[in-house]
Design an enzyme around this catalytic site. Structure first.
Site, short mmCIF file in Angstrom:
data_model
loop_
_atom_site.label_atom_id
_atom_site.label_comp_id
_atom_site.label_asym_id
_atom_site.label_seq_id
_atom_site.Cartn_x
_atom_site.Cartn_y
_atom_site.Cartn_z
N PRO A 20 3.46 0.14 -4.03
CA PRO A 20 4.63 1.02 -3.98
C PRO A 20 4.31 2.36 -3.33
O PRO A 20 3.21 2.88 -3.46
CB PRO A 20 4.99 1.21 -5.47
N ASP A 21 5.27 2.91 -2.61
CA ASP A 21 5.15 4.24 -2.03
C ASP A 21 5.63 5.24 -3.09
O ASP A 21 6.81 5.64 -3.12
CB ASP A 21 5.99 4.34 -0.76
N ILE A 22 4.72 5.64 -3.96
CA ILE A 22 5.10 6.46 -5.10
C ILE A 22 5.57 7.85 -4.66
O ILE A 22 6.55 8.38 -5.19
CB ILE A 22 3.92 6.59 -6.09
N LEU A 23 4.89 8.44 -3.70
CA LEU A 23 5.25 9.77 -3.25
C LEU A 23 6.68 9.81 -2.73
O LEU A 23 7.46 10.72 -3.07
CB LEU A 23 4.27 10.26 -2.17
N LYS A 58 -11.62 -16.10 -12.88
CA LYS A 58 -12.56 -15.68 -11.86
C LYS A 58 -12.62 -16.71 -10.74
O LYS A 58 -12.80 -17.91 -10.99
CB LYS A 58 -13.95 -15.50 -12.47
N ASN A 70 -11.02 2.10 -4.48
CA ASN A 70 -11.55 3.11 -3.56
C ASN A 70 -12.53 4.00 -4.31
O ASN A 70 -12.77 3.83 -5.51
CB ASN A 70 -10.41 3.91 -2.92
N PHE A 117 -1.07 14.33 -1.16
CA PHE A 117 -2.40 14.42 -0.54
C PHE A 117 -2.48 13.43 0.62
O PHE A 117 -1.89 12.34 0.57
CB PHE A 117 -3.49 14.08 -1.56
#
Length: 414
Positions: free
Chosen positions: A308-311, A293, A214, A327
């Site tokens: 993973p859902d770290i929060l 590649k 991103n 955030f």
């Protein structure tokens, strides 16, 4: 409260006289240091009258004298002791030349020597021609100072003394005074806290050379790290895909993928009393990335799986009293999505911002958003990321006090 006020040589020097009065109105003692060029615009007598103190103008100036040393003058190492006997050093106006001097560590007059020798918080309020302000050299010097925890009160826009229109006007004296008093009050309010901060955008490999990522630059997370360190916290900064200079005094751990960030954050979590998850973790990763590649084809199908859902894990595994800030980078229904994330993740504070807004959010020097917490919300207008970082820390600190106060009351009731 004692303020050292450095005045540089520019037409905006006359506004420093009003700034001196604002500081005095706020109850501060003011010691003015003028550069030689500043004396070409305003006389030392003006500042002496407004501050009630002798104005310092030279490395060779004797104590209790308004002029350069004579044969009977008594000297002291002024640039050492004056930089210790105060609460904050404010430089307003700060010219492009002085900003460069400070960034590169020169000490060729009293003000620059004091700036280099002091351990006080430093606040600068630049004022200059708009082209000078926008020049890459000036902006690079400002970024260097930000990384050293120098607070910058950005100039306003409008008609300049040279007749041009644009950014470069010294911020209004009342605005500068209010910011300085706020910074001084914050002081070392995070002393004793260990703040864990994640920053930057993770990269999930597709093959040996490609990745899913991103546009996050890491600037918000790094601004938070610099601000927390300046306020006395021990800072652990975990960052991905950024080459930003690490704020002085921070423990820095570099990672690449979401899984690496998860592993590192959970390993450091037991030490943290405050966690701020400012990183933009990629939502998806390739299920089976290629070690080589992948050759070009007309179409390419990738099978993706969630990262993973770290929060959520941080919230679930934190120790009692640890404040967690998340955030929410959104492009629509920003506040609603932030409120949903607060509820579903169990964080104490969510910073919701519109990353589609021009000049704000990803890979920008400014940001805006809404702080969302259980009892309500607070709008943060467009500001520098350092200014936004201070507001986030203010809210997180307030929540921490409330949580720990409730815990103490519960403990005493048993």
């Amino acid at each position: 409260m004692k303020i050292l006020l450095g005045v540089c040589g520019g037409i905006a020097a006359y506004k420093a006289a009003e700034l001196t009065r604002e500081f005095r109105r706020g109850g501060a003692t003011v010691q003015v240091i003028m550069t030689a060029n500043a004396e070409r615009f305003v006389t030392p007598l003006t500042f002496a009258a407004l501050s009630g103190n002798q104005v310092m103008t030279s490395l060779w100036q004797p104590i209790n004298s308004d002029v350069a040393a004579d044969e009977s003058g008594t000297f002291d190492i002024e640039h050492i002791h004056v930089g210790q006997d105060a609460d904050v050093l404010v430089i307003a106006p700060a010219t492009a030349n002085f900003i460069a001097t400070l960034a590169h560590g020169f000490a060729n007059d009293l003000l620059s020597a004091v700036s280099l020798a002091t351990t006080l918080p430093i606040v600068i309020a630049p004022a200059m021609n708009s082209n000078m302000w926008a020049h890459p050299a000036t902006q690079a010097n400002l970024e260097t100072l930000r990384q050293r925890n120098v607070q910058i009160i950005e100039p306003g826009s409008g008609e300049l003394a040279c007749g041009m229109m644009g950014a470069g006007r010294l911020a209004e004296p009342i605005e500068i005074a209010n910011r300085v008093f706020q910074i001084a009050q914050q002081g070392t309010d995070l002393m004793g806290e260990t703040v864990l901060i994640t920053a930057g955008g993770t990269r999930e490999p597709i093959d040996a050379v490609r990745f899913i990522g991103n546009r996050s630059s890491g600037k918000m997370g790094f601004a938070l790290a610099a601000a927390a360190r300046a306020r006395g916290a021990e800072v652990i900064l975990i960052s991905a895909s950024t080459t930003l200079p690490v704020p002085a005094g921070c423990t820095h751990i570099r990672v690449t993928t979401g899984a690496q960030m998860e592993q590192t954050a959970l390993a450091e979590l037991p030490r943290a009393s405050m966690v701020i998850m400012a990183a933009a973790v990629s939502d998806y990763q390739v299920l089976s990335p290629s070690a080589q590649k992948i050759k070009k084809t007309e179409t390419l199908t990738l099978e993706l799986t969630r990262t993973p859902d770290i929060l959520r894990q941080i919230v679930q595994q934190r120790r009692a009293g640890t404040v967690v800030v998340g955030f929410a980078a959104e492009t629509e229904h920003v506040v609603e999505e932030g409120r949903r994330k607060l509820r579903e993740k169990g964080a104490d504070l969510i910073v919701a911002n519109d990353v589609s807004r021009a000049g704000s959010g990803f890979d920008a020097d400014h940001n805006a958003g809404t702080l969302i917490f259980e009892a309500g919300q607070q709008v943060i207008p467009l500001s520098t990321k350092r200014e936004m970082a201070e507001r986030i820390l203010n809210s997180a600190t307030s929540i921490a006090r409330q949580l720990r106060g409730k815990a103490e009351l519960a403990g005493s009731a048993k």
